[in-house]
Design a protein around this motif. Structure first.
Motif, short mmCIF file in Angstrom:
data_model
loop_
_atom_site.label_atom_id
_atom_site.label_comp_id
_atom_site.label_asym_id
_atom_site.label_seq_id
_atom_site.Cartn_x
_atom_site.Cartn_y
_atom_site.Cartn_z
N ASP A 187 0.86 -1.19 0.00
CA ASP A 187 0.00 0.00 0.00
C ASP A 187 0.89 1.24 0.00
O ASP A 187 1.71 1.43 0.91
CB ASP A 187 -0.90 -0.02 1.24
CG ASP A 187 -1.86 1.16 1.28
OD1 ASP A 187 -1.93 1.94 0.29
OD2 ASP A 187 -2.55 1.31 2.31
N LEU A 188 0.75 2.08 -1.02
CA LEU A 188 1.58 3.29 -1.13
C LEU A 188 1.02 4.47 -0.34
O LEU A 188 1.67 5.52 -0.30
CB LEU A 188 1.72 3.69 -2.60
CG LEU A 188 2.47 2.73 -3.53
CD1 LEU A 188 2.68 3.37 -4.89
CD2 LEU A 188 3.80 2.29 -2.93
N HIS A 189 -0.13 4.32 0.28
CA HIS A 189 -0.70 5.45 1.02
C HIS A 189 0.27 6.00 2.07
O HIS A 189 0.46 7.22 2.16
CB HIS A 189 -2.04 5.04 1.67
CG HIS A 189 -2.76 6.19 2.29
ND1 HIS A 189 -2.56 6.59 3.60
CD2 HIS A 189 -3.68 7.06 1.77
CE1 HIS A 189 -3.32 7.63 3.87
NE2 HIS A 189 -4.00 7.95 2.78
N PRO A 190 0.94 5.14 2.85
CA PRO A 190 1.91 5.69 3.81
C PRO A 190 3.10 6.38 3.14
O PRO A 190 3.70 7.29 3.73
CB PRO A 190 2.36 4.45 4.60
CG PRO A 190 1.29 3.45 4.40
CD PRO A 190 0.78 3.69 3.01
N TRP A 191 3.46 5.95 1.95
CA TRP A 191 4.55 6.61 1.22
C TRP A 191 4.16 8.04 0.86
O TRP A 191 4.94 8.97 1.01
CB TRP A 191 4.90 5.80 -0.02
CG TRP A 191 5.84 6.51 -0.97
CD1 TRP A 191 5.52 7.21 -2.09
CD2 TRP A 191 7.27 6.61 -0.83
NE1 TRP A 191 6.64 7.73 -2.69
CE2 TRP A 191 7.74 7.38 -1.94
CE3 TRP A 191 8.19 6.12 0.08
CZ2 TRP A 191 9.08 7.66 -2.12
CZ3 TRP A 191 9.54 6.39 -0.11
CH2 TRP A 191 9.97 7.16 -1.19
N PHE A 192 2.93 8.22 0.39
CA PHE A 192 2.48 9.54 -0.02
C PHE A 192 2.07 10.43 1.16
O PHE A 192 2.25 11.65 1.11
CB PHE A 192 1.29 9.42 -0.98
CG PHE A 192 1.65 8.98 -2.36
CD1 PHE A 192 2.40 9.79 -3.20
CD2 PHE A 192 1.23 7.75 -2.84
CE1 PHE A 192 2.73 9.40 -4.48
CE2 PHE A 192 1.55 7.34 -4.14
CZ PHE A 192 2.31 8.17 -4.95
N HIS A 193 1.54 9.83 2.22
CA HIS A 193 0.89 10.63 3.26
C HIS A 193 1.46 10.41 4.66
O HIS A 193 1.02 11.07 5.60
CB HIS A 193 -0.62 10.31 3.28
CG HIS A 193 -1.29 10.51 1.97
ND1 HIS A 193 -1.52 11.76 1.42
CD2 HIS A 193 -1.77 9.61 1.05
CE1 HIS A 193 -2.12 11.63 0.24
NE2 HIS A 193 -2.28 10.34 0.00
N GLY A 194 2.42 9.51 4.82
CA GLY A 194 2.96 9.23 6.14
C GLY A 194 4.19 10.05 6.46
O GLY A 194 4.62 10.93 5.71
N ASP A 195 4.80 9.74 7.62
CA ASP A 195 6.02 10.42 8.04
C ASP A 195 7.23 9.65 7.52
O ASP A 195 7.11 8.69 6.76
CB ASP A 195 6.05 10.57 9.55
CG ASP A 195 5.98 9.24 10.30
OD1 ASP A 195 6.25 8.19 9.68
OD2 ASP A 195 5.64 9.25 11.51
N ALA A 196 8.42 10.07 7.95
CA ALA A 196 9.65 9.46 7.45
C ALA A 196 9.71 7.97 7.77
O ALA A 196 10.17 7.17 6.94
CB ALA A 196 10.86 10.19 8.03
N ALA A 197 9.24 7.60 8.94
CA ALA A 197 9.26 6.18 9.31
C ALA A 197 8.31 5.37 8.43
O ALA A 197 8.63 4.24 8.03
CB ALA A 197 8.89 6.02 10.79
N ASP A 198 7.15 5.95 8.12
CA ASP A 198 6.20 5.26 7.24
C ASP A 198 6.81 5.04 5.86
O ASP A 198 6.69 3.96 5.27
CB ASP A 198 4.91 6.09 7.11
CG ASP A 198 4.13 6.19 8.40
OD1 ASP A 198 4.16 5.22 9.18
OD2 ASP A 198 3.51 7.25 8.63
N ARG A 199 7.44 6.09 5.33
CA ARG A 199 8.04 6.00 4.00
C ARG A 199 9.17 4.96 3.99
O ARG A 199 9.31 4.17 3.05
CB ARG A 199 8.56 7.36 3.55
CG ARG A 199 7.44 8.33 3.20
CD ARG A 199 7.95 9.77 3.05
NE ARG A 199 8.89 9.93 1.96
CZ ARG A 199 8.56 10.21 0.70
NH1 ARG A 199 7.28 10.32 0.37
NH2 ARG A 199 9.48 10.39 -0.23
N ALA A 200 9.95 4.94 5.06
CA ALA A 200 11.05 3.98 5.14
C ALA A 200 10.51 2.55 5.19
O ALA A 200 11.10 1.63 4.59
CB ALA A 200 11.92 4.27 6.36
N ALA A 201 9.39 2.36 5.87
CA ALA A 201 8.81 1.01 5.96
C ALA A 201 8.32 0.54 4.60
O ALA A 201 8.49 -0.63 4.23
CB ALA A 201 7.67 1.00 6.98
#
Length: 320
Positions: A8-22
């Motif tokens: 799910d790319l939603h955390p990549w577009f809308h999350g914080d740095a930790a979300d994007r890293a995950a």
């Protein structure tokens, strides 16, 4: 991990740095293990996807005499009739032609060099018989380029590189979209031995973004131990895989994975499918150099993207 994991790319577009890293870690794992993934949260409207497919079906339903006005061969812009392509040849395997028709479009804003533009940036041709096809496909292509550049940015982050490591080479990229129609068994008859809707092959470029339909005669992916498995399906997801150029670029850290589309099945004789397949590449003159160890595992000779890709395209082209 499954053969083709869902990311799910939603955390990549809308999350914080930790979300994007995950998300980046999941993508790195998927591309090492499978070479394929499904992505949701990509932001492409379902209405645009459905309208592109609807209008494509309208084109494929035209009489052959009308479609013939737009006939081209592999690498051209227009209709690829049955019999002009056999993807198995890319692996050096002589196979019957693929059981499909395609409508092909792509990058058409040239670089000003006729020798380059005449192949890599040909003018797109849209049939006048299908109102709205040009507008809809043009909008879809723009979305595919957006998604592909975002994936390349994500790929760079997944490798702990500068986020622009790959997109620095997509300022004026080459790309193609094939809208494939896989006719039913009732139309094409019994497949020949070794004949598929698309024969076993790897893709050639950097990243492929596929909007597909579920079917009995659908997509299969070859696992690392050589088994063929049906690719999972999620109607909201795109199927994404990397091609040979990206595998070289990462020094074989990531897999350019063999895949195929099964022939029409006897137990589903009326099944026909339409797939929207966006093949993204790089600038035509990009020089592709393998990442050094410890990221890369194989060091390939440097190649110029367009020369490398043209050789691959020539291999799958069937001559009358």
């Amino acid at each position: 991990m499954g053969a083709v994991p869902l990311v799910d790319l939603h955390p990549w577009f809308h999350g914080d740095a930790a979300d994007r890293a995950a998300v980046a870690r999941r993508v790195d794992d998927a591309l090492q293990d499978s070479g394929f993934l499904l992505i949701t949260g990509h932001g492409v409207a379902s209405e645009l996807r459905a309208e592109t497919r609807r209008l494509a079906r309208e084109f494929f339903a035209l009489p052959p005499s009308v479609k013939q006005r737009y006939a081209v061969t592999v690498g051209g812009r227009g209709w690829l009739p049955p019999g002009v392509e056999a993807n198995g040849y890319a692996e050096g395997t002589e196979t019957p032609p693929d059981l499909k028709e395609s409508f092909s479009v792509g990058a058409d804003s040239g670089v000003g060099d006729p020798a380059v533009d005449s192949f890599w940036f040909q003018r797109n041709v849209f049939p006048a018989e299908v109102a709205g096809l040009e507008r809809t496909v043009t909008a879809y292509l723009a979305e595919m380029r957006r998604v592909s550049d975002e994936l390349l940015t994500l790929f760079a982050v997944a490798l702990d590189l500068d986020p622009a490591h790959f997109t620095a080479h997509t300022g004026h990229p080459t790309y193609t979209m094939n809208i494939n129609w896989y006719p039913p068994l009732t139309a094409v008859g019994q497949p020949e031995p070794g004949q598929f809707r698309i024969g076993p092959h790897t893709d050639f470029g950097t990243v492929t973004v596929l909007d597909r339909q579920a079917g009995v005669g659908g997509l299969q992916v070859c696992t690392a131990d050589g088994r063929w498995e049906d690719a999972p399906f999620d109607p909201a997801a795109f199927t994404v895989n990397i091609g040979d150029l990206m595998a070289r670029w990462t020094g074989d850290r990531w897999r350019s994975t063999r895949h195929r589309v099964l022939p029409p099945a006897a137990d589903a004789p009326d099944e026909d499918l339409v797939s929207l397949i966006f093949f993204y590449e790089t600038d035509h003159d990009a020089r592709i150099t393998s990442l050094a160890p410890p990221l890369g595992r194989t060091t390939y000779p440097e190649v110029v993207a367009s020369a490398y890709l043209k050789e691959k395209l020539d291999a799958i082209t069937m001559t009358p």
